[in-house]
Design an enzyme around this catalytic site. Structure first.
Site, PDB file in Angstrom:
ATOM      1  N   ILE A  73       0.834  -1.205   0.000  1.00  0.00           N
ATOM      2  CA  ILE A  73       0.000   0.000   0.000  1.00  0.00           C
ATOM      3  C   ILE A  73       0.868   1.256   0.000  1.00  0.00           C
ATOM      4  O   ILE A  73       0.597   2.203  -0.737  1.00  0.00           O
ATOM      5  CB  ILE A  73      -0.976  -0.009   1.203  1.00  0.00           C
ATOM      6  CG1 ILE A  73      -2.028  -1.099   1.004  1.00  0.00           C
ATOM      7  CG2 ILE A  73      -1.645   1.354   1.379  1.00  0.00           C
ATOM      8  CD1 ILE A  73      -2.919  -1.357   2.215  1.00  0.00           C
ATOM      9  N   LYS A  76       2.046   1.997  -3.414  1.00  0.00           N
ATOM     10  CA  LYS A  76       0.984   2.533  -4.271  1.00  0.00           C
ATOM     11  C   LYS A  76       0.706   4.000  -3.944  1.00  0.00           C
ATOM     12  O   LYS A  76       0.543   4.831  -4.846  1.00  0.00           O
ATOM     13  CB  LYS A  76      -0.302   1.708  -4.089  1.00  0.00           C
ATOM     14  CG  LYS A  76      -0.184   0.287  -4.633  1.00  0.00           C
ATOM     15  CD  LYS A  76      -1.339  -0.603  -4.201  1.00  0.00           C
ATOM     16  CE  LYS A  76      -1.066  -2.049  -4.628  1.00  0.00           C
ATOM     17  NZ  LYS A  76      -2.124  -2.986  -4.164  1.00  0.00           N
ATOM     18  N   GLN A 120      -7.438  -4.046  -0.686  1.00  0.00           N
ATOM     19  CA  GLN A 120      -6.181  -4.782  -0.574  1.00  0.00           C
ATOM     20  C   GLN A 120      -6.462  -6.197  -0.054  1.00  0.00           C
ATOM     21  O   GLN A 120      -7.077  -6.368   0.994  1.00  0.00           O
ATOM     22  CB  GLN A 120      -5.226  -4.034   0.372  1.00  0.00           C
ATOM     23  CG  GLN A 120      -3.831  -4.616   0.444  1.00  0.00           C
ATOM     24  CD  GLN A 120      -3.034  -4.394  -0.849  1.00  0.00           C
ATOM     25  OE1 GLN A 120      -3.118  -3.354  -1.483  1.00  0.00           O
ATOM     26  NE2 GLN A 120      -2.249  -5.389  -1.223  1.00  0.00           N
ATOM     27  N   ASP A 145      -8.637  -2.402 -10.069  1.00  0.00           N
ATOM     28  CA  ASP A 145      -7.883  -3.665 -10.015  1.00  0.00           C
ATOM     29  C   ASP A 145      -8.419  -4.656 -11.057  1.00  0.00           C
ATOM     30  O   ASP A 145      -7.782  -5.684 -11.310  1.00  0.00           O
ATOM     31  CB  ASP A 145      -7.991  -4.310  -8.623  1.00  0.00           C
ATOM     32  CG  ASP A 145      -6.767  -4.018  -7.757  1.00  0.00           C
ATOM     33  OD1 ASP A 145      -5.731  -3.616  -8.321  1.00  0.00           O
ATOM     34  OD2 ASP A 145      -6.861  -4.213  -6.528  1.00  0.00           O
ATOM     35  N   ARG A 193      -3.181 -19.953 -13.217  1.00  0.00           N
ATOM     36  CA  ARG A 193      -4.523 -19.579 -13.675  1.00  0.00           C
ATOM     37  C   ARG A 193      -5.300 -18.833 -12.593  1.00  0.00           C
ATOM     38  O   ARG A 193      -6.516 -18.944 -12.481  1.00  0.00           O
ATOM     39  CB  ARG A 193      -5.299 -20.820 -14.093  1.00  0.00           C
ATOM     40  CG  ARG A 193      -5.378 -21.857 -12.988  1.00  0.00           C
ATOM     41  CD  ARG A 193      -6.284 -23.010 -13.345  1.00  0.00           C
ATOM     42  NE  ARG A 193      -6.063 -24.124 -12.421  1.00  0.00           N
ATOM     43  CZ  ARG A 193      -6.679 -25.286 -12.508  1.00  0.00           C
ATOM     44  NH1 ARG A 193      -7.565 -25.501 -13.452  1.00  0.00           N
ATOM     45  NH2 ARG A 193      -6.415 -26.255 -11.644  1.00  0.00           N
ATOM     46  N   SER A 194      -4.569 -18.077 -11.740  1.00  0.00           N
ATOM     47  CA  SER A 194      -5.243 -17.337 -10.673  1.00  0.00           C
ATOM     48  C   SER A 194      -6.044 -16.174 -11.254  1.00  0.00           C
ATOM     49  O   SER A 194      -5.833 -15.764 -12.394  1.00  0.00           O
ATOM     50  CB  SER A 194      -4.221 -16.796  -9.677  1.00  0.00           C
ATOM     51  OG  SER A 194      -3.469 -15.766 -10.276  1.00  0.00           O
ATOM     52  N   SER A 217      -1.427 -26.606 -11.818  1.00  0.00           N
ATOM     53  CA  SER A 217      -0.817 -27.666 -11.004  1.00  0.00           C
ATOM     54  C   SER A 217      -1.164 -29.077 -11.496  1.00  0.00           C
ATOM     55  O   SER A 217      -0.510 -30.032 -11.106  1.00  0.00           O
ATOM     56  CB  SER A 217      -1.228 -27.512  -9.539  1.00  0.00           C
ATOM     57  OG  SER A 217      -2.619 -27.734  -9.409  1.00  0.00           O
ATOM     58  N   PRO A 292      14.182  -8.656  -8.598  1.00  0.00           N
ATOM     59  CA  PRO A 292      13.172  -7.596  -8.735  1.00  0.00           C
ATOM     60  C   PRO A 292      13.478  -6.674  -9.925  1.00  0.00           C
ATOM     61  O   PRO A 292      14.503  -6.844 -10.574  1.00  0.00           O
ATOM     62  CB  PRO A 292      13.321  -6.841  -7.414  1.00  0.00           C
ATOM     63  CG  PRO A 292      14.748  -7.016  -7.030  1.00  0.00           C
ATOM     64  CD  PRO A 292      15.151  -8.388  -7.534  1.00  0.00           C
ATOM     65  N   GLY A 293      12.569  -5.748 -10.183  1.00  0.00           N
ATOM     66  CA  GLY A 293      12.800  -4.759 -11.233  1.00  0.00           C
ATOM     67  C   GLY A 293      12.165  -5.121 -12.561  1.00  0.00           C
ATOM     68  O   GLY A 293      12.440  -4.494 -13.582  1.00  0.00           O
ATOM     69  N   GLY A 296       7.075  -6.444 -11.066  1.00  0.00           N
ATOM     70  CA  GLY A 296       6.647  -5.767  -9.828  1.00  0.00           C
ATOM     71  C   GLY A 296       6.344  -4.280 -10.005  1.00  0.00           C
ATOM     72  O   GLY A 296       5.217  -3.842  -9.763  1.00  0.00           O
TER      73      GLY A 296
END
Ligand SMILES: NC(=O)c1ccc[n+]([C@@H]2O[C@H](COP(=O)([O-])OP(=O)(O)OC[C@H]3O[C@@H](n4cnc5c(N)ncnc54)[C@H](OP(=O)(O)O)[C@@H]3O)[C@@H](O)[C@H]2O)c1
Ligand SMILES: *[C@@H]1O[C@H](CO)[C@@H](O)[C@H](O)[C@H]1NC(C)=O
Ligand SMILES: *[C@@H]1O[C@H](CO)[C@@H](O)[C@H](O)[C@H]1NC(C)=O
Ligand SMILES: *[C@@H]1O[C@H](CO)[C@@H](O)[C@H](O)[C@H]1NC(C)=O
Length: 322
Positions: A73, A76, A120, A145, A193-194, A217, A292-293, A296
């Site tokens: 948060i 953001k 969130q 979102d 597949r979320s 899975s 990272p980079g 994200g």
């Protein structure tokens, strides 16, 4: 420039007699997200100038006090402030009931100065709360979102112009564009597949005219499926699961994973890795995102993009009458 040292190392390690191509080009989310945020800052400045003092408004609703949520948060809110978005953090206690969360959402839905509302996740409450119900209570016009059924349904039917696209897959798409590799007609493979990553990624690639295989899975032959990918997007939450040997040579590899693994050489005792084994993958891929980079920072930039877009739609609908 061609380095002989690198070449000989390659030939030895691969044991092959052909000249291998060079390591993958790194697709930087740090750089791309900075460009996106700079463009948005300009757009907000223009809006504010044109509609005296108008500012896009974003509310981040949090239930409870999870450390990881607090961190996300604050990232953001910082990005919003830089761009000129009026962002508010609405924090409800752990004891909040489902009905109280719904009441808050309804009131924000009606508030004309708020153009984007995100809840969130996961919700951190001592009461049992139906996350799906909460997600769907957010007005589709403010659901930046892109997680409500209405927006997900539009995306799955290819109505990309009239929905909000979930931020992580939208950021992946932007990174794929950065490579210059065209998506139409390519074979894309999504692992996972979320609702927030894999499923909307499948839809986005499909409606950008790729042929898409989505693995999960219960997929029995994952390495083989992955080896067919011109474009590979991975979001599984398993540290370094996808190996370089699985990849199609020269393909695009987008890694959404954020996993913390032990690393005694770091002061914190841990480090962040993706769902792809980077050291082997970058020997085979044509393009790869770092962790990272990579993905994200793009996720945050795309949330800002959706919020600015929502504010623009609001202004179009509510043009002052002359
Ligand atoms: N960069 C960002 O801003 C951002 C945002 C969101 C998530 N993430 C990261 O992205 C990753 C995925 O997140 P998520 O929320 O989508 O996770 P999730 O809800 O746990 O979903 C994981 C998906 O991967 C599949 N899966 C798990 N193990 C597998 C395996 N061994 N082989 C093949 N498929 C497997 C699962 O299959 P089933 O459906 O069959 O269970 C599921 O579809 C995580 O590392 C997360 O930290 C990053
Ligand atoms: C609408 O939202 C703004 C920004 O979060 C807030 O300052 C204002 O008090 C809200 N108005 C109402 C009527 O709730
Ligand atoms: C995908 O193909 C359709 C049908 O040919 C075409 O109308 C559309 O513009 C293409 N979309 C993209 C994003 O290239
Ligand atoms: C991107 O920025 C983050 C935070 O500043 C930094 O930790 C990371 O090393 C950078 N990654 C790349 C590939 O530039």
């Amino acid at each position: 420039m061609f380095s002989l040292a690198v070449l000989s190392l390659r030939l030895r390690s691969s044991g092959c007699h052909q000249i291998r191509r060079s390591v993958a080009t790194v697709v930087s989310g740090n750089k791309t997200s900075r460009l996106v945020r700079e463009r948005l800052r300009q757009q907000v400045e223009d809006m504010t100038g044109l509609f005296s003092g108008f500012r896009p408004g974003l509310v981040v609703l949090q239930v409870g006090d999870r450390d990881d949520s607090n961190l996300y948060i604050s990232t953001k809110l910082r990005a919003a402030a830089e761009i000129g978005i009026e962002a508010k953090h609405l924090r409800l206690p752990k004891t909040t009931t489902q009905e109280e969360v719904l009441q808050n959402i309804r009131s924000i839905n009606e508030n004309q100065s708020v153009h984007g509302l995100i809840v969130q996740l996961p919700l951190d409450s001592v009461n049992s709360i139906d996350t799906e119900l909460i997600t769907n209570a957010v007005s589709p016009e403010k659901d930046v979102d892109g997680l409500s059924c209405i927006n997900a349904g539009k995306l799955s039917r290819g109505d990309l112009k009239h929905c909000f696209i979930p931020c992580t897959p939208n950021g992946c798409m932007e990174l794929i564009r950065q490579t210059g590799v065209s998506v139409g007609g390519k074979h894309a493979v999504v692992v996972g597949r979320s609702k927030i990553v894999g499923a909307p990624m499948h839809d986005l690639l499909l409606w950008n005219n790729a042929t898409v295989t989505t693995c999960h899975s219960k997929t029995p032959d994952l390495p083989e499926q992955v080896s067919r990918a011109d474009i590979l997007v991975v979001g599984v939450g398993q540290a370094e699961m996808v190996r370089g040997e699985w990849l199609k040579e020269g393909g695009v590899v987008i890694d959404c994973g954020i996993n913390h693994i032990a690393d005694e050489t770091k002061p914190s005792g841990k480090r962040v890795v993706g769902d792809v084994h980077y050291a082997s993958a970058n020997q085979r891929a044509g393009f790869i995102t770092p962790v990272p980079g990579g993905v994200g920072p793009m996720t945050v930039a795309m949330l800002m993009e959706n919020t600015v877009q929502s504010a623009q739609r609001f202004l179009l609908k509510n043009q002052p009458k002359r």
